[in-house]
Motif scaffolding. Structure first.
Motif, mmCIF file in Angstrom:
data_model
loop_
_atom_site.group_PDB
_atom_site.id
_atom_site.type_symbol
_atom_site.label_atom_id
_atom_site.label_comp_id
_atom_site.label_asym_id
_atom_site.label_seq_id
_atom_site.Cartn_x
_atom_site.Cartn_y
_atom_site.Cartn_z
ATOM 1 N N ILE A 111 16.865 -7.682 -11.406
ATOM 2 C CA ILE A 111 15.634 -8.459 -11.597
ATOM 3 C C ILE A 111 15.492 -9.480 -10.471
ATOM 4 C CG2 ILE A 111 14.442 -10.086 -13.110
ATOM 5 C CD1 ILE A 111 16.015 -8.733 -15.447
ATOM 6 N N GLY A 112 16.595 -10.143 -10.130
ATOM 7 C CA GLY A 112 16.561 -11.105 -9.029
ATOM 8 C C GLY A 112 16.159 -10.473 -7.720
ATOM 9 N N THR A 113 16.589 -9.229 -7.521
ATOM 10 C CA THR A 113 16.232 -8.517 -6.295
ATOM 11 C C THR A 113 14.724 -8.295 -6.210
ATOM 12 O OG1 THR A 113 18.383 -7.411 -6.230
ATOM 13 C CG2 THR A 113 16.598 -6.393 -4.982
ATOM 14 N N VAL A 114 14.100 -7.946 -7.329
ATOM 15 C CA VAL A 114 12.641 -7.777 -7.356
ATOM 16 C C VAL A 114 11.962 -9.091 -6.989
ATOM 17 C CG1 VAL A 114 10.638 -7.242 -8.793
ATOM 18 C CG2 VAL A 114 12.736 -5.889 -9.018
ATOM 19 N N GLY A 115 12.442 -10.205 -7.546
ATOM 20 C CA GLY A 115 11.874 -11.505 -7.215
ATOM 21 C C GLY A 115 11.990 -11.835 -5.743
ATOM 22 N N LEU A 116 13.158 -11.564 -5.167
ATOM 23 C CA LEU A 116 13.349 -11.828 -3.736
ATOM 24 C C LEU A 116 12.478 -10.921 -2.884
ATOM 25 C CD1 LEU A 116 17.216 -12.376 -3.473
ATOM 26 C CD2 LEU A 116 15.411 -14.092 -3.200
ATOM 27 N N GLY A 117 12.307 -9.673 -3.323
ATOM 28 C CA GLY A 117 11.456 -8.756 -2.571
ATOM 29 C C GLY A 117 10.017 -9.223 -2.528
ATOM 30 N N MET A 118 9.506 -9.707 -3.658
ATOM 31 C CA MET A 118 8.150 -10.264 -3.672
ATOM 32 C C MET A 118 8.053 -11.476 -2.759
ATOM 33 S SD MET A 118 6.688 -10.037 -7.566
ATOM 34 C CE MET A 118 8.100 -10.797 -8.373
ATOM 35 N N TRP A 119 9.051 -12.331 -2.830
ATOM 36 C CA TRP A 119 9.064 -13.532 -2.002
ATOM 37 C C TRP A 119 9.060 -13.171 -0.521
ATOM 38 C CZ3 TRP A 119 13.266 -17.882 -2.874
ATOM 39 C CH2 TRP A 119 12.909 -19.013 -2.129
ATOM 40 N N LEU A 120 9.868 -12.161 -0.163
ATOM 41 C CA LEU A 120 9.952 -11.743 1.232
ATOM 42 C C LEU A 120 8.611 -11.200 1.725
ATOM 43 C CD1 LEU A 120 11.530 -11.192 3.807
ATOM 44 C CD2 LEU A 120 12.441 -9.112 2.735
ATOM 45 N N VAL A 121 7.989 -10.323 0.939
ATOM 46 C CA VAL A 121 6.690 -9.767 1.340
ATOM 47 C C VAL A 121 5.637 -10.858 1.384
ATOM 48 C CG1 VAL A 121 4.876 -8.122 0.730
ATOM 49 C CG2 VAL A 121 7.271 -7.468 0.487
ATOM 50 N N TYR A 122 5.734 -11.813 0.490
ATOM 51 C CA TYR A 122 4.802 -12.949 0.469
ATOM 52 C C TYR A 122 4.866 -13.732 1.782
ATOM 53 C CZ TYR A 122 2.263 -16.730 -1.955
ATOM 54 O OH TYR A 122 1.348 -17.655 -2.368
ATOM 55 N N GLN A 123 6.057 -13.794 2.364
ATOM 56 C CA GLN A 123 6.228 -14.522 3.620
ATOM 57 C C GLN A 123 5.709 -13.757 4.827
ATOM 58 O OE1 GLN A 123 7.312 -17.770 3.628
ATOM 59 N NE2 GLN A 123 7.091 -17.351 1.430
ATOM 60 N N VAL A 124 5.771 -12.450 4.784
ATOM 61 C CA VAL A 124 5.444 -11.679 5.980
ATOM 62 C C VAL A 124 4.079 -11.006 5.896
ATOM 63 C CG1 VAL A 124 7.899 -11.257 6.330
ATOM 64 C CG2 VAL A 124 6.546 -9.510 5.185
ATOM 65 N N ALA A 125 3.445 -11.011 4.693
ATOM 66 C CA ALA A 125 2.150 -10.341 4.546
ATOM 67 C C ALA A 125 1.230 -11.201 3.688
ATOM 68 C CB ALA A 125 2.347 -8.935 3.954
ATOM 69 N N THR A 126 0.693 -10.642 2.622
ATOM 70 C CA THR A 126 -0.272 -11.355 1.774
ATOM 71 C C THR A 126 0.199 -11.348 0.332
ATOM 72 O OG1 THR A 126 -1.579 -9.430 1.159
ATOM 73 C CG2 THR A 126 -2.107 -10.475 3.271
ATOM 74 N N ARG A 127 -0.504 -12.139 -0.477
ATOM 75 C CA ARG A 127 -0.180 -12.173 -1.900
ATOM 76 C C ARG A 127 -0.446 -10.816 -2.551
ATOM 77 N NH1 ARG A 127 -1.046 -17.065 -5.605
ATOM 78 N NH2 ARG A 127 -2.481 -17.752 -3.961
ATOM 79 N N HIS A 128 -1.542 -10.169 -2.157
ATOM 80 C CA HIS A 128 -1.822 -8.833 -2.698
ATOM 81 C C HIS A 128 -0.663 -7.876 -2.384
ATOM 82 C CE1 HIS A 128 -6.059 -10.331 -2.664
ATOM 83 N NE2 HIS A 128 -6.117 -9.622 -3.779
ATOM 84 N N ALA A 129 -0.186 -7.922 -1.156
ATOM 85 C CA ALA A 129 0.932 -7.060 -0.768
ATOM 86 C C ALA A 129 2.179 -7.403 -1.575
ATOM 87 C CB ALA A 129 1.215 -7.199 0.727
ATOM 88 N N ALA A 130 2.402 -8.694 -1.821
ATOM 89 C CA ALA A 130 3.578 -9.115 -2.586
ATOM 90 C C ALA A 130 3.501 -8.607 -4.024
ATOM 91 C CB ALA A 130 3.704 -10.633 -2.564
ATOM 92 N N ILE A 131 2.310 -8.619 -4.606
ATOM 93 C CA ILE A 131 2.130 -8.114 -5.973
ATOM 94 C C ILE A 131 2.442 -6.627 -6.029
ATOM 95 C CG2 ILE A 131 0.425 -7.659 -7.766
ATOM 96 C CD1 ILE A 131 -0.912 -10.311 -6.969
ATOM 97 N N VAL A 132 1.879 -5.878 -5.091
ATOM 98 C CA VAL A 132 2.131 -4.427 -5.063
ATOM 99 C C VAL A 132 3.614 -4.156 -4.811
ATOM 100 C CG1 VAL A 132 1.614 -2.270 -3.868
ATOM 101 C CG2 VAL A 132 -0.219 -3.914 -4.321
ATOM 102 N N ALA A 133 4.204 -4.899 -3.897
ATOM 103 C CA ALA A 133 5.631 -4.725 -3.606
ATOM 104 C C ALA A 133 6.474 -4.993 -4.844
ATOM 105 C CB ALA A 133 6.055 -5.650 -2.468
ATOM 106 N N GLY A 134 6.105 -6.043 -5.594
ATOM 107 C CA GLY A 134 6.851 -6.348 -6.804
ATOM 108 C C GLY A 134 6.799 -5.219 -7.812
#
Length: 520
Positions: A111-134
């Motif tokens: 679960i923590g890994t999913v959270g970090l993955g969203m955070w990482l995508v949030y930093q390098v792309a957009t919120r929409h991308a972070a949601i889809v990545a999550g």
């Protein structure tokens, strides 16, 4: 930077682009990761206790029963470093060793890994991308599977995504050395968790050789070299044990702890990508369909990298993180087979992040195409989850429970192989120590495990555990349970003449036979 602040390449978005979320209410806009984390939790909890403990999980549990000092010693003889076993030791001391408890540690790190993955995508792309990545990471089949095992792969993914996130922060502001401190701690923790951490480190170095900050290559900065020197120093206490282990590869190979990995073929590379997303090698498919998914992943990754106009090329970082470890292991495996998908689970986490960025980029110009791409990826992942949740009703715990229910005082239990032995120990409720059958090899040498690999977990109790011949059982013995593979040849090829078989229970590919012994 707070998790809800929205930036691309360090620049704030205009309010107009953030408006869809702000119209919900400010506090709700900040809670968007929670439903995705809830999804990740449900997907990982579902079926987490459906499958029986298998050999590798049983070895983790046996290792964790030692004291921390002995865990350090025994894991130095094993094929994995000690950190996961130490954490499991602490976890079991606090929460017990029920099947739910011991697997929940991996669920949490997943679960923590999913959270970090969203955070990482949030930093390098957009919120929409972070949601889809999550969402895609929450449903990624290989991540779900190894978030449900008593092994170190989920923990390793957590460390390495965290380290990659710290690297992103440092690349943006190389003068902020605190990010490198975090990077050092996370990478060191991962090196103490699994040796394949070196492949992630290689990916980070490769990325820094191509990215520039203010017309200088970050790989040349003294701070980066100092940080990696600290990683080496923190890892130094483990080096003697690692060297000793490498010097005993022949014992590991003889015991089956290494050398069991199948030689690779050209199909191994695309099959591994299929394994990431469907938990199947897909080699039963016609070749156009079989190659379609790997080729699509490569093309999408290439397009995402080419469209990256940011100065830091973070999309390139994700591409290197996802593919370089796989390519390196594939090449090396032509000489020494090492390609096992669970060892590379950490790099598989990069794929849903890349796909999410691609879907978000496509959404801006071709909304329906983006929806179609998202539905396709989700469909593939759901097929993989279906494969993960398929469990056989005939599992090993049923066999052990049968013995537990019918055990009588002074019965002896003999297990034919270490592969079954560790699992048996976990489920055994009789109070009797199971014996491990260790007949001499065909060339007359001892069949007992060596001091390296799995043997390190039982050799200290050799006098109580090993049974070199069935005739060596005490003369007063009246009943013996034999646990072995159900397929021929029989692991117990020579049954003494005065043994009378009373019953047999076959469960999956194992069987248990009960014998009574007549006095001769």
């Amino acid at each position: 930077m707070k998790f809800h602040e929205f930036k691309i390449s360090g620049k704030n978005l205009t309010p107009a682009k953030a408006k869809p979320f702000e119209t919900i209410t400010p506090w709700a806009a900040k809670l968007w990761p929670l439903p995705i984390l809830l999804l990740a939790t449900l997907v990982r909890l579902y079926g987490s206790t459906a499958s029986a403990i298998w050999c590798d999980e049983g070895s983790s549990l046996l290792m964790s029963q030692y004291s921390p000092s002995l865990i350090w010693i025994h894991s130095a003889h094993d094929v994995h470093p000690p950190l996961y076993f130490l954490l499991l030791h602490i976890w079991i001391g606090a929460f017990g060793d029920s099947l739910f408890s011991i697997r929940f540690l991996s669920v949490l790190t997943g679960i923590g890994t999913v959270g970090l993955g969203m955070w990482l995508v949030y930093q390098v792309a957009t919120r929409h991308a972070a949601i889809v990545a999550g969402v895609l990471m929450a449903l990624l089949p290989i991540a779900v599977r190894y978030s449900q095992e008593v092994r170190m792969y989920s923990l390793m993914g957590l460390w390495l995504l965290g380290a990659t996130l710290a690297l992103v922060y440092w690349v943006r502001k190389p003068e902020r050395h605190r990010y490198l401190v975090i990077y050092v701690l996370l990478m060191t923790a991962s090196f103490y968790t699994h040796y394949f951490t070196g492949l992630c480190a290689l990916s980070h170095w490769a990325y820094l050789t191509v990215v520039r900050s203010e017309k200088r290559r970050l790989v040349t900065l003294p701070a980066w070299w100092v940080a990696n020197s600290f990683i080496a120093m923190l890892y130094a206490p483990w080096i003697p044990g690692l060297i000793d282990l490498l010097q005993h590869l022949d014992q590991l190979r003889a015991g089956g702890d290494i050398g069991w990995i199948e030689p690779i073929t050209m199909a191994s590379l695309p099959s591994t990508l299929w394994q990431y997303l469907t938990l199947s090698d897909a080699q039963n498919l016609r070749w156009p369909l079989y190659l379609a998914l790997p080729l699509a992943l490569v093309l999408v990754t290439g397009a995402v990298c080419l469209r990256d106009r940011s100065p830091y090329k973070f999309n390139v970082l994700l591409a290197i993180y996802a593919f370089l470890p796989l390519i390196v292991v594939f090449v090396v495996s032509w000489k020494v087979p090492l390609l096992v998908e669970r060892y590379l689970m950490f790099s598989a986490l990069g794929l849903p992040m890349i796909l999410a960025i691609a879907i978000d980029q496509l959404r801006r110009h071709f909304r329906y195409a983006a929806v179609a791409m998202l539905v396709t990826v989700l469909t593939v992942e759901l097929v993989g989850l279906h494969n993960d949740y398929q469990t056989d009703d005939e599992q090993f715990d049923k066999l052990v429970n049968y013995v537990n229910e019918n055990y009588q005082a002074n019965d002896r239990i003999v297990v034919s192989d270490l592969f079954w032995y560790f699992s048996y120990v976990y489920y055994n409720k009789t109070g009797s120590v199971p014996l491990l059958y260790t007949p001499p090899r065909a060339d007359g040498t001892s069949g007992r495990p060596g001091d390296y690999g799995f043997g390190t977990l039982v050799n200290s109790d050799a006098d109580r555990v090993y049974l070199d011949s069935l005739e060596m059982l005490p003369l007063g013995q009246t009943r013996v349970w034999l646990v072995s593979n159900s397929a021929p040849p029989d692991d117990f090829a020579s049954i003494p003449g005065n043994w009378n078989k009373v019953s047999t229970l076959k469960v999956g590919d194992t069987q248990v036979r009960l014998y009574t012994l007549r006095r001769q």
